[in-house]
Design a protein around this motif. Sequence first.
Motif, PDB file in Angstrom:
ATOM      1  N   THR A 293      55.582  11.747  20.805  1.00  0.00           N
ATOM      2  CA  THR A 293      54.216  11.600  20.297  1.00  0.00           C
ATOM      3  C   THR A 293      53.279  11.074  21.382  1.00  0.00           C
ATOM      4  N   ALA A 294      52.028  11.491  21.325  1.00  0.00           N
ATOM      5  CA  ALA A 294      50.955  10.918  22.149  1.00  0.00           C
ATOM      6  C   ALA A 294      49.899  10.450  21.167  1.00  0.00           C
ATOM      7  N   GLU A 295      49.610   9.150  21.160  1.00  0.00           N
ATOM      8  CA  GLU A 295      48.731   8.588  20.140  1.00  0.00           C
ATOM      9  C   GLU A 295      47.644   7.734  20.784  1.00  0.00           C
ATOM     10  N   ASP A 296      46.605   7.456  20.022  1.00  0.00           N
ATOM     11  CA  ASP A 296      45.486   6.657  20.543  1.00  0.00           C
ATOM     12  C   ASP A 296      45.157   5.520  19.592  1.00  0.00           C
ATOM     13  N   PRO A 297      45.857   4.402  19.657  1.00  0.00           N
ATOM     14  CA  PRO A 297      47.098   4.131  20.369  1.00  0.00           C
ATOM     15  C   PRO A 297      48.266   4.291  19.390  1.00  0.00           C
ATOM     16  N   VAL A 298      49.494   3.950  19.850  1.00  0.00           N
ATOM     17  CA  VAL A 298      50.636   3.911  18.930  1.00  0.00           C
ATOM     18  C   VAL A 298      50.356   2.814  17.895  1.00  0.00           C
ATOM     19  N   GLU A 299      50.241   3.189  16.637  1.00  0.00           N
ATOM     20  CA  GLU A 299      49.892   2.199  15.609  1.00  0.00           C
ATOM     21  C   GLU A 299      51.127   1.619  14.942  1.00  0.00           C
ATOM     22  N   GLN A 307      57.383   7.529  21.639  1.00  0.00           N
ATOM     23  CA  GLN A 307      55.943   7.429  21.415  1.00  0.00           C
ATOM     24  C   GLN A 307      55.206   6.936  22.652  1.00  0.00           C
ATOM     25  N   LYS A 308      54.053   7.533  22.910  1.00  0.00           N
ATOM     26  CA  LYS A 308      53.222   7.119  24.049  1.00  0.00           C
ATOM     27  C   LYS A 308      51.782   6.923  23.576  1.00  0.00           C
ATOM     28  N   SER A 309      51.130   5.903  24.163  1.00  0.00           N
ATOM     29  CA  SER A 309      49.707   5.694  23.889  1.00  0.00           C
ATOM     30  C   SER A 309      48.886   6.335  24.993  1.00  0.00           C
ATOM     31  N   VAL A 310      47.807   7.022  24.621  1.00  0.00           N
ATOM     32  CA  VAL A 310      46.946   7.575  25.669  1.00  0.00           C
ATOM     33  C   VAL A 310      46.246   6.412  26.376  1.00  0.00           C
ATOM     34  N   ASN A 311      45.887   6.616  27.631  1.00  0.00           N
ATOM     35  CA  ASN A 311      45.222   5.567  28.404  1.00  0.00           C
ATOM     36  C   ASN A 311      44.302   6.211  29.425  1.00  0.00           C
ATOM     37  N   GLU A 312      43.742   5.405  30.310  1.00  0.00           N
ATOM     38  CA  GLU A 312      42.778   5.965  31.264  1.00  0.00           C
ATOM     39  C   GLU A 312      43.415   6.959  32.238  1.00  0.00           C
ATOM     40  N   PHE A 313      44.731   6.896  32.380  1.00  0.00           N
ATOM     41  CA  PHE A 313      45.384   7.799  33.325  1.00  0.00           C
ATOM     42  C   PHE A 313      45.960   9.052  32.657  1.00  0.00           C
ATOM     43  N   MET A 314      46.364   8.906  31.398  1.00  0.00           N
ATOM     44  CA  MET A 314      47.020  10.020  30.698  1.00  0.00           C
ATOM     45  C   MET A 314      46.298  10.273  29.374  1.00  0.00           C
ATOM     46  N   ASN A 315      45.662  11.418  29.236  1.00  0.00           N
ATOM     47  CA  ASN A 315      45.046  11.746  27.948  1.00  0.00           C
ATOM     48  C   ASN A 315      46.008  12.626  27.140  1.00  0.00           C
ATOM     49  N   ILE A 330      59.734  18.560  18.421  1.00  0.00           N
ATOM     50  CA  ILE A 330      58.491  18.305  17.696  1.00  0.00           C
ATOM     51  C   ILE A 330      57.570  17.460  18.568  1.00  0.00           C
ATOM     52  N   ILE A 331      56.299  17.855  18.611  1.00  0.00           N
ATOM     53  CA  ILE A 331      55.312  17.085  19.370  1.00  0.00           C
ATOM     54  C   ILE A 331      54.215  16.649  18.401  1.00  0.00           C
ATOM     55  N   LEU A 332      53.939  15.349  18.373  1.00  0.00           N
ATOM     56  CA  LEU A 332      52.812  14.860  17.580  1.00  0.00           C
ATOM     57  C   LEU A 332      51.699  14.466  18.546  1.00  0.00           C
ATOM     58  N   VAL A 333      50.535  15.037  18.343  1.00  0.00           N
ATOM     59  CA  VAL A 333      49.368  14.716  19.169  1.00  0.00           C
ATOM     60  C   VAL A 333      48.369  14.036  18.235  1.00  0.00           C
ATOM     61  N   GLY A 334      48.005  12.806  18.541  1.00  0.00           N
ATOM     62  CA  GLY A 334      47.125  12.042  17.642  1.00  0.00           C
ATOM     63  C   GLY A 334      45.935  12.821  17.139  1.00  0.00           C
ATOM     64  N   GLU A 335      45.223  13.444  18.066  1.00  0.00           N
ATOM     65  CA  GLU A 335      44.034  14.181  17.650  1.00  0.00           C
ATOM     66  C   GLU A 335      43.722  15.274  18.658  1.00  0.00           C
ATOM     67  N   ILE A 336      43.279  16.429  18.148  1.00  0.00           N
ATOM     68  CA  ILE A 336      42.792  17.475  19.052  1.00  0.00           C
ATOM     69  C   ILE A 336      41.280  17.376  19.044  1.00  0.00           C
ATOM     70  N   ARG A 337      40.688  16.905  20.159  1.00  0.00           N
ATOM     71  CA  ARG A 337      39.234  16.758  20.141  1.00  0.00           C
ATOM     72  C   ARG A 337      38.526  17.499  21.263  1.00  0.00           C
ATOM     73  N   ASP A 338      39.279  18.203  22.114  1.00  0.00           N
ATOM     74  CA  ASP A 338      38.610  18.989  23.148  1.00  0.00           C
ATOM     75  C   ASP A 338      39.377  20.289  23.365  1.00  0.00           C
ATOM     76  N   ALA A 339      38.696  21.214  24.041  1.00  0.00           N
ATOM     77  CA  ALA A 339      39.264  22.550  24.223  1.00  0.00           C
ATOM     78  C   ALA A 339      40.571  22.506  25.017  1.00  0.00           C
ATOM     79  N   SER A 358      45.867  16.156  14.342  1.00  0.00           N
ATOM     80  CA  SER A 358      44.757  16.017  13.408  1.00  0.00           C
ATOM     81  C   SER A 358      43.484  16.565  14.025  1.00  0.00           C
ATOM     82  N   LEU A 359      42.587  16.993  13.153  1.00  0.00           N
ATOM     83  CA  LEU A 359      41.297  17.532  13.582  1.00  0.00           C
ATOM     84  C   LEU A 359      40.209  16.855  12.776  1.00  0.00           C
ATOM     85  N   HIS A 360      39.074  16.652  13.427  1.00  0.00           N
ATOM     86  CA  HIS A 360      37.956  16.017  12.735  1.00  0.00           C
ATOM     87  C   HIS A 360      37.117  17.077  12.033  1.00  0.00           C
ATOM     88  N   THR A 361      37.598  17.613  10.927  1.00  0.00           N
ATOM     89  CA  THR A 361      36.789  18.571  10.158  1.00  0.00           C
ATOM     90  C   THR A 361      36.791  18.104   8.721  1.00  0.00           C
TER      91      THR A 361
END
Length: 509
Positions: A293-299, A307-315, A330-339, A358-361
């Motif tokens: 998983t890549a999360e913002d952050p691991v909750e 599990q990994k938290s995104v940071n200034e070096f790794m988005n 299986i890959i969990l991506v916290g949120e898809i917010r850019d192309a 997840s998507l912000h819609t």
Amino acid sequence: MTADKNNIPEFSELSLFEIGPKLSSFLPQDFCTSNHIALLDDPSDEGSQDIRIGVLDPEDQDLISEAQEIIGKDIKPIQLNAYEISKALSQIYNIEAESVSGPILHLDSSLEINFSKDRKPNLILQDILSIALQRGSTDIHIENYNDDVDMRLRIDGTLHQVTTSLSPSNIQRVIACLKMACDLDHLERKKSQDGRFSALYDDDGNSRRVDFRASIVPGNHGQEAVIRVLDPQRFILDIDELGMPTNILNSYKRIINHPNGLILTTGPTSSGKTSTLYATVQSLVNRGLKIMTAEDPVEYEMDKVNQKSVNEFMNFSDYIRSFLRQNPDIILVGEIRDAETAEIAVKASTTGHLVLSSLHTSSAIGTVSRLRNLEIPDDYISDNLLGAIGQRLVRKICEKCKEEQSHSDEMLSLFYNKKQSTKHYHGKGCESCNGSGYKGMIGVYELFFPNEEISTAISTGTSVAQLRNMAKEQGFTPLIDNALDKVHEGITSLEEISQRIGPKFPHAN
Ligand SMILES: [Zn+2]
């Protein structure tokens, strides 16, 4: 870390002072430890003019005058760091030095809360965190006005005022303690700072670790803080307990069994998307699959999940790229917010991975237009999109004060297009729900999963409005209908879904 009591580093200003137990009788020990202040000169020494005192913040006039009053002589503040103060106190009071980042906080569900002005700042902080946990808050908001402090707790999605007699200067010292707990620069007051810390919470004899994320920003009347409470207890980790209606739950369980493809949860902030994703991962974790998983952050930390938290070096996209080299299932991506993230997530799902994100819609079917906006070609969407959950959280009526409620025709016309005799309920407010009439939250859901016909329509660029009609013909039930079902079952109220989701027939007369 235990400091060596007899060994003060040469470079420290502390080495210039004769610090020892003879200084212990001038200031009370708990005053010094809780305010991070240490006496450096002997006030009974006739020759000394100004008595020097070590503080974290030489500009904290309130604290300095308080110390001056206790000692009865003029004092001169010397700025020391937390380690030096702790070291000095260990020599004066013959106690163990604290580690630089401070001791791990201990909180207790049975703590007597006491928000009075003369309480020590570290204890006020402890009280604030304890009351937040006792009341099941998700975040704590602390703001300053002219000479007033505003403290609010978000409980079940709504902010509740906490009454205190604290002053803005109390709060500034509490925020200084908060910064110490987060290991932040406590002298920096002009820039915003973020940090996190953990506490052990004793909840009626059962101890658990709770993490807090703090954001401190400069305000017009001193610093302000928002503290997010990451209490593992709050996450529902069983997919059967999310509140999904049976038909949606069964279809969703079928979808997540696919070895590859894209599954998205959608909704605004705080609609329970993370809980759904965590519960989904938990339902798959015991099948011998590698999950990253890549999360913002691991909750919430999950066993057997990398599990990994995104940071200034790794988005998000950097992480997905690195995951692909590690061959997860299986890959969990916290949120898809850019192309960029959308592209690599879709790529991962085409190359044999199940991708959850997840998507912000605002709706499940809106996923298609959002992915199109993120430059994913129609045929990639139709080939990879297994399903999209749309969701919101609504407050549950408090069982202790639930009663029947009648509504105006105007209100009813927003949700029903013909007269009907269904009963409605609300909570009239009681001690158990702090007068709000609600206790706890539950998800309401819709599930869009394209069958072959709809997939083909997506690949040929069919509009979302048309897709919605096709989905309805195939049995798609919009989220508002699941919400109304929960109203009719007496789980939530019509007002609640009106506020959080909006009317079903907004243009009816
Ligand atoms: Zn109640």
